[in-house]
Design a protein around this motif. Sequence first.
Motif, PDB file in Angstrom:
ATOM      1  N   GLN A  52       7.986   0.722   4.308  1.00  0.00           N
ATOM      2  CA  GLN A  52       8.328  -0.673   4.053  1.00  0.00           C
ATOM      3  C   GLN A  52       9.321  -1.355   4.768  1.00  0.00           C
ATOM      4  O   GLN A  52       9.298  -2.567   4.797  1.00  0.00           O
ATOM      5  N   CYS A 101       2.783  -5.210  -5.041  1.00  0.00           N
ATOM      6  CA  CYS A 101       3.602  -4.476  -3.871  1.00  0.00           C
ATOM      7  C   CYS A 101       4.408  -5.458  -3.239  1.00  0.00           C
ATOM      8  O   CYS A 101       4.221  -6.632  -2.880  1.00  0.00           O
ATOM      9  N   LEU A 102       5.733  -5.258  -2.966  1.00  0.00           N
ATOM     10  CA  LEU A 102       6.476  -5.739  -2.115  1.00  0.00           C
ATOM     11  C   LEU A 102       6.205  -6.238  -0.896  1.00  0.00           C
ATOM     12  O   LEU A 102       6.587  -7.196  -0.088  1.00  0.00           O
ATOM     13  N   HIS A 143       1.443   5.070  -6.057  1.00  0.00           N
ATOM     14  CA  HIS A 143       1.449   3.977  -5.292  1.00  0.00           C
ATOM     15  C   HIS A 143       2.687   4.043  -4.102  1.00  0.00           C
ATOM     16  O   HIS A 143       2.268   3.690  -2.815  1.00  0.00           O
ATOM     17  N   GLU A 144       3.605   4.450  -4.308  1.00  0.00           N
ATOM     18  CA  GLU A 144       4.746   4.555  -3.309  1.00  0.00           C
ATOM     19  C   GLU A 144       4.460   5.782  -2.338  1.00  0.00           C
ATOM     20  O   GLU A 144       4.708   5.572  -1.197  1.00  0.00           O
ATOM     21  N   HIS A 147       2.136   4.850   0.502  1.00  0.00           N
ATOM     22  CA  HIS A 147       2.810   4.145   1.695  1.00  0.00           C
ATOM     23  C   HIS A 147       2.927   4.924   2.906  1.00  0.00           C
ATOM     24  O   HIS A 147       3.291   4.708   3.814  1.00  0.00           O
TER      25      HIS A 147
HETATM   26 NI    NI Z   1       4.298  -1.166  -2.390  1.00  0.00          NI
END
Ligand code: NI
Length: 179
Positions: A52, A101-102, A143-144, A147
């Motif tokens: 990210q 999510c960022l 979730h992480e 990525h």
């Molecule tokens: Ni995320």
Amino acid sequence: MTVRDILKMGDERLLRTAPPVLEFDTPELHELIDDLLETMAAVNGAGLAAPQIGVNLQVVIFGSGQVNPRYPHEPPIPQTVLLNPIITPIGDEEQEGWEGCLSVPGMRAIVPRWQRIRYSGFDVKGQTIAREADGFHARVVQHECDHLIGKLYPMRVRDFTRFGFTSVLFPGLDDNTDD
Ligand code: NI
């Protein structure tokens, strides 16, 4: 330490599969993790993955040890730095829960995840981490780690009637990822 820019959905760098960390406890790795921690804290993230911020490595961080203001009804998760993670579901039960999510600012959706998981990996020094988790903790880890294989939560959504803007779905919730 530096607050880094967070890539947003549409950026092809979020779609890559990240290679594992091969060398632990290096100055570069410590600097990356410090940047991730500072960036996540600056935006009250529940977690953050190295891709990210444009770094294609199997590094995720999550949890703060306190209730997260973006998820005020969820229990705290211990602050964790996890490298080269592996997730194994325990049983086949799924849970549905709200996720943001960022990299997808200002939105939330109901996402199905494994209810209960075992996860393992390494800390920054190469020491083994092995835990079981369920509920929100298990959700954040899943979730992480997604990525790291180029998956963003909208790719996991099954029911698009429960996908929308945080400001509409949860008026009054402080979601400072909108900026
Ligand atoms: Ni995320």
